[in-house]
Scaffold this active site. Structure first.
Site, PDB file in Angstrom:
ATOM      1  N   GLU A 171      94.788  23.251  31.649  1.00 56.67           N
ATOM      2  CA  GLU A 171      95.611  22.159  31.787  1.00 56.67           C
ATOM      3  C   GLU A 171      95.964  21.470  30.367  1.00 56.67           C
ATOM      4  O   GLU A 171      95.151  21.482  29.571  1.00 56.67           O
ATOM      5  CB  GLU A 171      94.760  21.046  32.819  1.00 56.67           C
ATOM      6  CG  GLU A 171      94.720  21.529  34.179  1.00 56.67           C
ATOM      7  CD  GLU A 171      94.140  20.467  35.069  1.00 56.67           C
ATOM      8  OE1 GLU A 171      94.658  20.457  36.210  1.00 56.67           O
ATOM      9  OE2 GLU A 171      93.389  19.618  34.667  1.00 56.67           O
TER      10      GLU A 171
ATOM     11  N   CYS B 243      97.701  16.394  24.958  1.00 51.21           N
ATOM     12  CA  CYS B 243      96.158  16.755  25.126  1.00 51.21           C
ATOM     13  C   CYS B 243      96.180  18.070  25.292  1.00 51.21           C
ATOM     14  O   CYS B 243      96.472  18.617  26.480  1.00 51.21           O
ATOM     15  CB  CYS B 243      95.494  15.716  25.980  1.00 51.21           C
ATOM     16  SG  CYS B 243      93.444  16.215  26.316  1.00 51.21           S
TER      17      CYS B 243
ATOM     18  N   CYS C 257      84.062  25.157  30.446  1.00 50.09           N
ATOM     19  CA  CYS C 257      83.377  24.550  29.545  1.00 50.09           C
ATOM     20  C   CYS C 257      81.943  24.921  29.663  1.00 50.09           C
ATOM     21  O   CYS C 257      81.480  25.011  30.750  1.00 50.09           O
ATOM     22  CB  CYS C 257      83.397  23.056  29.479  1.00 50.09           C
ATOM     23  SG  CYS C 257      82.875  22.305  27.907  1.00 50.09           S
TER      24      CYS C 257
ATOM     25  N   CYS D 140      78.555  18.284  30.298  1.00 48.50           N
ATOM     26  CA  CYS D 140      78.463  16.728  30.098  1.00 48.50           C
ATOM     27  C   CYS D 140      78.666  16.050  31.590  1.00 48.50           C
ATOM     28  O   CYS D 140      79.357  16.320  32.155  1.00 48.50           O
ATOM     29  CB  CYS D 140      79.479  16.189  29.211  1.00 48.50           C
ATOM     30  SG  CYS D 140      79.460  16.781  27.539  1.00 48.50           S
TER      31      CYS D 140
ATOM     32  N   CYS E  97      81.955  14.521  32.993  1.00 52.81           N
ATOM     33  CA  CYS E  97      83.028  14.871  32.718  1.00 52.81           C
ATOM     34  C   CYS E  97      83.414  16.234  33.860  1.00 52.81           C
ATOM     35  O   CYS E  97      82.693  16.925  34.156  1.00 52.81           O
ATOM     36  CB  CYS E  97      83.180  15.845  31.147  1.00 52.81           C
ATOM     37  SG  CYS E  97      84.644  16.853  30.970  1.00 52.81           S
TER      38      CYS E  97
ATOM     39  N   GLU F  53      85.196  23.096  24.422  1.00 52.76           N
ATOM     40  CA  GLU F  53      84.704  22.564  23.184  1.00 52.76           C
ATOM     41  C   GLU F  53      85.517  23.451  22.056  1.00 52.76           C
ATOM     42  O   GLU F  53      85.229  24.497  21.885  1.00 52.76           O
ATOM     43  CB  GLU F  53      83.202  22.927  22.985  1.00 52.76           C
ATOM     44  CG  GLU F  53      82.640  22.518  21.882  1.00 52.76           C
ATOM     45  CD  GLU F  53      82.661  21.569  21.405  1.00 52.76           C
ATOM     46  OE1 GLU F  53      83.209  21.361  20.119  1.00 52.76           O
ATOM     47  OE2 GLU F  53      82.311  20.167  21.760  1.00 52.76           O
TER      48      GLU F  53
ATOM     49  N   SER G 198      88.416  16.943  18.992  1.00 53.25           N
ATOM     50  CA  SER G 198      87.308  16.238  19.495  1.00 53.25           C
ATOM     51  C   SER G 198      86.045  17.106  19.723  1.00 53.25           C
ATOM     52  O   SER G 198      86.463  18.191  20.356  1.00 53.25           O
ATOM     53  CB  SER G 198      87.547  15.380  20.842  1.00 53.25           C
ATOM     54  OG  SER G 198      86.367  14.769  21.123  1.00 53.25           O
TER      55      SER G 198
ATOM     56  N   SER H 171      82.553  13.147  20.455  1.00 51.91           N
ATOM     57  CA  SER H 171      82.556  12.394  21.937  1.00 51.91           C
ATOM     58  C   SER H 171      80.899  12.215  22.118  1.00 51.91           C
ATOM     59  O   SER H 171      80.097  12.931  22.129  1.00 51.91           O
ATOM     60  CB  SER H 171      82.815  13.706  22.954  1.00 51.91           C
ATOM     61  OG  SER H 171      82.587  13.348  24.276  1.00 51.91           O
ATOM     62  N   LEU H 172      80.591  10.696  21.784  1.00 54.13           N
ATOM     63  CA  LEU H 172      79.273  10.352  21.588  1.00 54.13           C
ATOM     64  C   LEU H 172      78.606   9.743  22.839  1.00 54.13           C
ATOM     65  O   LEU H 172      77.735  10.374  23.261  1.00 54.13           O
ATOM     66  CB  LEU H 172      79.574   8.862  20.799  1.00 54.13           C
ATOM     67  CG  LEU H 172      78.007   8.370  20.092  1.00 54.13           C
ATOM     68  CD1 LEU H 172      77.393   9.632  19.192  1.00 54.13           C
ATOM     69  CD2 LEU H 172      78.439   7.318  19.259  1.00 54.13           C
ATOM     70  N   HIS H 173      79.121   8.615  23.470  1.00 50.60           N
ATOM     71  CA  HIS H 173      78.633   8.153  24.797  1.00 50.60           C
ATOM     72  C   HIS H 173      77.163   7.724  24.691  1.00 50.60           C
ATOM     73  O   HIS H 173      76.940   7.132  25.950  1.00 50.60           O
ATOM     74  CB  HIS H 173      78.869   9.260  25.714  1.00 50.60           C
ATOM     75  CG  HIS H 173      80.155   9.924  25.519  1.00 50.60           C
ATOM     76  ND1 HIS H 173      81.468   9.208  25.729  1.00 50.60           N
ATOM     77  CD2 HIS H 173      80.613  11.424  25.274  1.00 50.60           C
ATOM     78  CE1 HIS H 173      82.473   9.903  25.694  1.00 50.60           C
ATOM     79  NE2 HIS H 173      82.032  11.290  25.269  1.00 50.60           N
TER      80      HIS H 173
ATOM     81  N   ASN I  15      86.694   7.494  34.343  1.00 49.65           N
ATOM     82  CA  ASN I  15      87.670   7.840  35.157  1.00 49.65           C
ATOM     83  C   ASN I  15      86.860   8.759  36.227  1.00 49.65           C
ATOM     84  O   ASN I  15      86.379   9.728  35.916  1.00 49.65           O
ATOM     85  CB  ASN I  15      88.781   8.403  34.376  1.00 49.65           C
ATOM     86  CG  ASN I  15      89.444   7.891  33.495  1.00 49.65           C
ATOM     87  OD1 ASN I  15      90.217   6.681  33.744  1.00 49.65           O
ATOM     88  ND2 ASN I  15      89.529   8.176  32.081  1.00 49.65           N
TER      89      ASN I  15
ATOM     90  N   CYS J 137      91.148  10.925  30.890  1.00 46.06           N
ATOM     91  CA  CYS J 137      90.129  11.577  30.084  1.00 46.06           C
ATOM     92  C   CYS J 137      89.086  12.044  31.147  1.00 46.06           C
ATOM     93  O   CYS J 137      88.348  11.038  31.925  1.00 46.06           O
ATOM     94  CB  CYS J 137      89.689  10.627  29.075  1.00 46.06           C
ATOM     95  SG  CYS J 137      88.362  11.063  28.056  1.00 46.06           S
TER      96      CYS J 137
END
Length: 386
Positions: A111, A125, A132, A136, A139, A188, A219, A241-243, A318, A361
């Protein structure tokens, strides 16, 4: 002028079987021309002509390439095509966000998302992998196992498809709808760095699509050893991508932190080439209710970023089907942002875009599945028996 061609190469190719040149890098195009029998100097010239027709003008037909000899055009038509990968789904959100599901091969779908009014005008994007490996927990893509890396050509094809849809041919420096590229889609990027770097070379080529490297952002969830190399090879902008602000929480929600902890990550970030006020690191921080959104964590984030030229994107979570989290309350997000702003950091709250088509996102996920060799053989046998 006589052109000697190897007419035996791909002699049995048909348009359905022929490989597309669209999205190929300049070195790859030159190699294809040499394989067709052109001497290196002429192959390089023809490759540049092809690159300009495909990536500046967006043509999908060799017949329009008027500065290429008819004999060579005929051979190109017999051997190659200029088509894009198949678009299996195209959705448009109420807010103007567009999402394309692209089939790169049997069972290989990824996508890409165009977001208007981001960056100078609009951002695309793109995905670097199908699926992946990082898992995470916030996600949706992380719930899909890795199918495979995308090639550089497949990454560039996502840009071609978007520009087709936006009517952005030929390349112009004025009134563009698509001005920025962000490697924030599926996968990634630093686990596919060779193809990502080659794709960036093609996307930023001034004689092609001409999207400047300063408008390309990559990213990563924190593949620390590859971060300085990314800067050296691409000169792209860096996003992290910290979070989370401590290892215990980040180990839980961004599992790659167990391999490359915050100390290793920030050592790598500080080694990124040419950081400064004009080239800051973007830190992405998804706001998860009751998980990482306290004012204490906002203050910890300020301390963590000390000495790193930074801006912080606060991302309201989201939701996606089966997600285990809720989005922080808006008042909580604003209070979190205020702590960062008082400390001197730009910390915009990202407006959710494309939620109604699962294009926001963290929501991207295709139905592609990595299949075992046994499964593939069984399916082939079943297809033959039908």
């Amino acid at each position: 002028m006589k052109i000697e061609l190897d007419l035996s190469r791909r002699a049995d190719a048909t348009p359905a079987q022929a490989r597309s040149l669209a999205g190929m890098s300049l070195p790859a195009l030159k190699a294809e021309m040499e394989a067709l029998g052109l001497e290196p100097k002429k192959a390089g010239m023809r490759a540049k002509q092809l690159r300009r027709w495909m990536h500046h003008f967006g043509v999908q037909d060799f017949s329009g390439m008027t500065d290429i000899a008819k004999e060579l055009r005929a051979r190109l038509e017999e051997t190659f095509v200029l088509t894009r990968p198949e678009i299996t789904d195209h959705q448009v959100s109420r807010d103007g966000t567009q999402k394309w599901l692209t089939r790169f091969g049997p069972g290989i779908e990824g996508e890409s998302v165009f977001i208007p009014d981001v960056g100078k005008a609009g951002a695309l994007c793109v995905s670097s992998q199908v699926g992946c490996t990082l898992n995470c927990t916030f996600c949706h893509t992380g719930t899909q196992k890795l199918v495979r890396n995308l090639t550089a050509q497949e990454i560039v094809a996502q840009v071609l498809i978007a520009r087709d849809g936006l009517g952005e041919w030929p390349t112009s420096t004025e009134n563009r709808k698509l001005t920025n590229i962000v490697f924030m889609g599926m996968g990634e990027p630093l686990y596919n760095l060779d193809n990502v770097a080659e794709a960036i070379d093609t996307i930023s080529d001034g004689d092609g699509m001409a999207i400047g490297r300063r408008r390309i952002t990559v990213s990563t969830a924190g593949v620390a050893p590859k971060i300085p190399e990314l800067g050296q090879r691409t000169n792209a902008a860096l996003a992290i991508s910290l979070h989370a602000t401590n290892d215990d929480l980040r180990n839980e929600i961004v599992p790659i932190n167990r391999k490359y902890d915050l100390q290793m990550l920030f050592d790598a970030i500080r080694a990124y080439p040419d950081l400064g006020n004009s080239k800051r690191v973007t830190f992405e921080y998804v706001m998860l209710k009751g998980v990482n959104d306290s004012l204490a964590e906002a203050r910890d984030l300020v301390r963590l970023l000390k000495g790193v030229p930074s801006k912080i994107n606060l991302i309201p979570f989201n939701p996606w089907p089966g997600s285990p989290y809720e989005c922080s309350d808006w008042a909580t997000i604003e209070s979190f942002a205020e702590v960062l702003n008082r400390a001197g950091y730009a910390s915009p709250i990202r407006t959710p875009r494309g939620r109604d088509i699962l294009a926001a996102c963290g929501q991207l996920r295709s139905e592609s599945v990595k299949k075992s060799a046994a499964e593939k053989r069984r399916e082939a046998l079943e297809a033959q028996s039908e």
